[in-house]
Design an enzyme around this catalytic site. Structure first.
Site, PDB file in Angstrom:
ATOM      1  N   PHE A 104       0.867  -1.180   0.000  1.00  0.00           N
ATOM      2  CA  PHE A 104       0.000   0.000   0.000  1.00  0.00           C
ATOM      3  C   PHE A 104       0.900   1.224   0.000  1.00  0.00           C
ATOM      4  O   PHE A 104       1.751   1.379   0.862  1.00  0.00           O
ATOM      5  CB  PHE A 104      -0.920   0.029   1.230  1.00  0.00           C
ATOM      6  CG  PHE A 104      -1.856   1.202   1.198  1.00  0.00           C
ATOM      7  CD1 PHE A 104      -2.997   1.175   0.420  1.00  0.00           C
ATOM      8  CD2 PHE A 104      -1.569   2.359   1.914  1.00  0.00           C
ATOM      9  CE1 PHE A 104      -3.856   2.273   0.357  1.00  0.00           C
ATOM     10  CE2 PHE A 104      -2.409   3.459   1.858  1.00  0.00           C
ATOM     11  CZ  PHE A 104      -3.557   3.416   1.076  1.00  0.00           C
TER      12      PHE A 104
ATOM     13  N   ASP B 264       9.416   2.480   1.304  1.00  0.00           N
ATOM     14  CA  ASP B 264       8.250   3.214   1.795  1.00  0.00           C
ATOM     15  C   ASP B 264       8.193   2.997   3.304  1.00  0.00           C
ATOM     16  O   ASP B 264       7.799   1.930   3.780  1.00  0.00           O
ATOM     17  CB  ASP B 264       6.979   2.696   1.113  1.00  0.00           C
ATOM     18  CG  ASP B 264       5.727   3.414   1.620  1.00  0.00           C
ATOM     19  OD1 ASP B 264       5.812   4.091   2.670  1.00  0.00           O
ATOM     20  OD2 ASP B 264       4.667   3.278   0.988  1.00  0.00           O
TER      21      ASP B 264
ATOM     22  N   LYS C 141       3.312  10.229   8.204  1.00  0.00           N
ATOM     23  CA  LYS C 141       2.640   9.776   9.422  1.00  0.00           C
ATOM     24  C   LYS C 141       3.295  10.308  10.708  1.00  0.00           C
ATOM     25  O   LYS C 141       3.049  11.435  11.098  1.00  0.00           O
ATOM     26  CB  LYS C 141       2.536   8.247   9.427  1.00  0.00           C
ATOM     27  CG  LYS C 141       1.499   7.731   8.405  1.00  0.00           C
ATOM     28  CD  LYS C 141       1.136   6.301   8.683  1.00  0.00           C
ATOM     29  CE  LYS C 141       0.205   5.675   7.669  1.00  0.00           C
ATOM     30  NZ  LYS C 141      -1.195   5.782   7.987  1.00  0.00           N
TER      31      LYS C 141
HETATM   32  N1  PLP Z   1       2.570   4.236   2.317  1.00  0.00           N
HETATM   33  C1  PLP Z   1       2.259   3.489   3.375  1.00  0.00           C
HETATM   34  C2  PLP Z   1       3.140   2.332   3.750  1.00  0.00           C
HETATM   35  C3  PLP Z   1       1.125   3.781   4.143  1.00  0.00           C
HETATM   36  O1  PLP Z   1       0.825   3.033   5.196  1.00  0.00           O
HETATM   37  C4  PLP Z   1       0.316   4.883   3.763  1.00  0.00           C
HETATM   38  C5  PLP Z   1      -0.902   5.190   4.510  1.00  0.00           C
HETATM   39  O2  PLP Z   1      -1.446   4.387   5.215  1.00  0.00           O
HETATM   40  C6  PLP Z   1       0.691   5.635   2.647  1.00  0.00           C
HETATM   41  C7  PLP Z   1       1.828   5.296   1.958  1.00  0.00           C
HETATM   42  C8  PLP Z   1      -0.118   6.806   2.210  1.00  0.00           C
HETATM   43  O3  PLP Z   1       0.001   7.819   3.128  1.00  0.00           O
HETATM   44  P1  PLP Z   1      -1.065   9.030   3.136  1.00  0.00           P
HETATM   45  O4  PLP Z   1      -2.370   8.440   3.534  1.00  0.00           O
HETATM   46  O5  PLP Z   1      -0.513   9.999   4.154  1.00  0.00           O
HETATM   47  O6  PLP Z   1      -1.087   9.610   1.768  1.00  0.00           O
END
Ligand code: PLP
Length: 403
Positions: A133, A219, A248
């Site tokens: 994700f 990520d 986050k």
């Molecule tokens: N990457 C990862 C691993 C995530 O857990 C998330 C959100 O849960 C995102 C990217 C996307 O982040 P955002 O919701 O701040 O755009």
């Protein structure tokens, strides 16, 4: 409020019947007077709990000084936070954004531009992994590749290929492609069910990146800023990326994202190649710096690892006593996944009945993401509530129900 024609909000979120009003530490109060033990932590955002005095103070002071001026000008808080991220990581350069998805967009663009300035513009493909994700923008849903997030939004953005997770042979075969620019991987898949990439898999991706002239992007939107007991989760594996997306926890609840890169990987990101109005805004930088004051203080991450061990051991004991209800306990630091043998939603519903919050994840997992400064007593209290939720479910186990 359920979605209806007079609900002003898009129906995109199916929200629980919990109207939040104020928070303090690990506690979240609702408008109807309930007080929840919050182990959802804003989905890995509230690294220092709610209303941490140092963060509140930093935000208040900045609010009285300067809110916004734009990236046409130098913002000292940006340079300060950027330097601290550089000092605490593999990176030499930082770009600030407002969210995880934006940090990923920057990471993807950075990798593609690197090949562009290296004279290989045909290399744009990003290799990602099943179960990943990476966010909800058009590029990041294409990166994640999950049908449920792509459906109905037209042709997926070109240039992303999903590979089986933790399969080095498949990674090697794909890395040989003429158009490949980079690997993009979560050291631990959060939304995907707290699935850790084995260290040898990350090391293998690092080696393949060297062999085929690719960049390695991590990520760490969910796993970074102390969540796994290290500042970034990659430190647990000893494998450093070329580019990393963070968000986050970096703002502890204030929207902040960051794309980190080595000087070499960032060399294509020249003046005018990328931008943002709000990224690196003084308010966000003040809070980000305040978060790092605490998370990078001596002994803080050690304490996270101690608390995490206590919590994980207690969950392991629950599993020993209820093998019929708990299939697995997984995760690193305070990113803990519990896979029940009943639907995760049933457990989360029972937890709420005991005034405790936890987040669902893929693979029928329940995620516990308490603040990193959660105390041993608060973990004990959380365990009492988790035990109570499972006691409610005892006798109702039926693996065939698992979603
Ligand atoms: N990457 C990862 C691993 C995530 O857990 C998330 C959100 O849960 C995102 C990217 C996307 O982040 P955002 O919701 O701040 O755009």
């Amino acid at each position: 409020m359920t979605a209806s024609h007079d609900d002003p909000l898009f129906a995109t979120f199916s929200r629980a019947d919990i109207r939040v009003e104020r928070g303090e530490g690990v506690w979240l109060r609702t408008t109807d007077g309930r007080r929840f033990l919050d182990f959802t932590g804003g989905i890995a955002v509230n690294v220092l709990g709610h209303a941490h005095p140092h963060l509140v103070d930093a935000l208040k002071r900045q609010a009285e000084t300067l809110w916004h001026a734009s990236n046409l000008f130098q913002i000292p808080g940006q340079e300060q936070l950027g330097q601290r991220l550089v000092n605490a990581s593999f990176a030499d350069k930082v770009f600030f954004a407002n969210s995880g998805a934006e940090a990923l967009e920057c990471a993807i663009k950075t990798a593609r531009r690197w090949h562009h300035v290296e004279g290989r513009p045909e290399r744009f493909r990003i290799l990602t992994f099943e179960g990943a994700f990476h966010g909800r923008t058009l590029a990041t849903i294409a990166a994640g590749g999950q049908a449920k997030y792509l459906e109905g939004f037209g042709p997926p953005v070109e240039g992303f290929t999903q590979l089986p997770f933790a399969d080095l042979e498949a990674a090697r075969a794909a890395a040989a492609g003429d158009d490949v620019a980079a690997f993009l991987v979560e050291p631990i898949q959060g939304e995907g069910g707290v699935r850790a990439a084995p260290p040898e898999f990350l090391a293998g991706l690092r080696a393949l990146s060297e062999e085929f002239g690719l960049l390695l992007i991590f990520d760490e939107v969910q796993t970074g800023i102390g969540r796994t007991g290290r500042f970034f989760a990659y430190e647990n594996s000893g494998v450093a990326p070329d580019i990393l997306a963070s968000a986050k926890g970096l703002g502890g609840g204030f929207p902040v994202g960051a794309c980190l890169a080595t000087a070499d990987a960032a060399k294509g990101m020249t003046a005018g190649s990328h931008g943002t109005t709000f990224g690196g805004n003084p308010l966000a930088m003040a809070v980000g710096n305040a978060v790092l004051d605490v998370v990078l203080a001596d002994g803080f991450l050690e304490e996270v690892r101690r608390t995490a061990l206590q919590f994980k051991q207690s969950l392991a004991s629950l599993q020993d006593r209820h093998p019929d209800l708990v299939e697995e306990v997984r995760g690193e630091g305070l990113l803990i996944g519990l896979k029940p043998r009943v639907p995760n939603t049933a457990v989360i519903e029972r937890l709420r009945a005991h005034e405790m919050l936890a987040a669902p994840a893929g693979d029928n997992v329940i995620r516990f993401l308490p603040p990193l400064n959660v105390t041993a007593d608060e973990v004990r209290l959380g365990m009492e509530r988790i035990e109570a939720a499972f006691a409610d479910l005892d006798g109702r186990a039926d693996a065939s129900d698992a979603a």
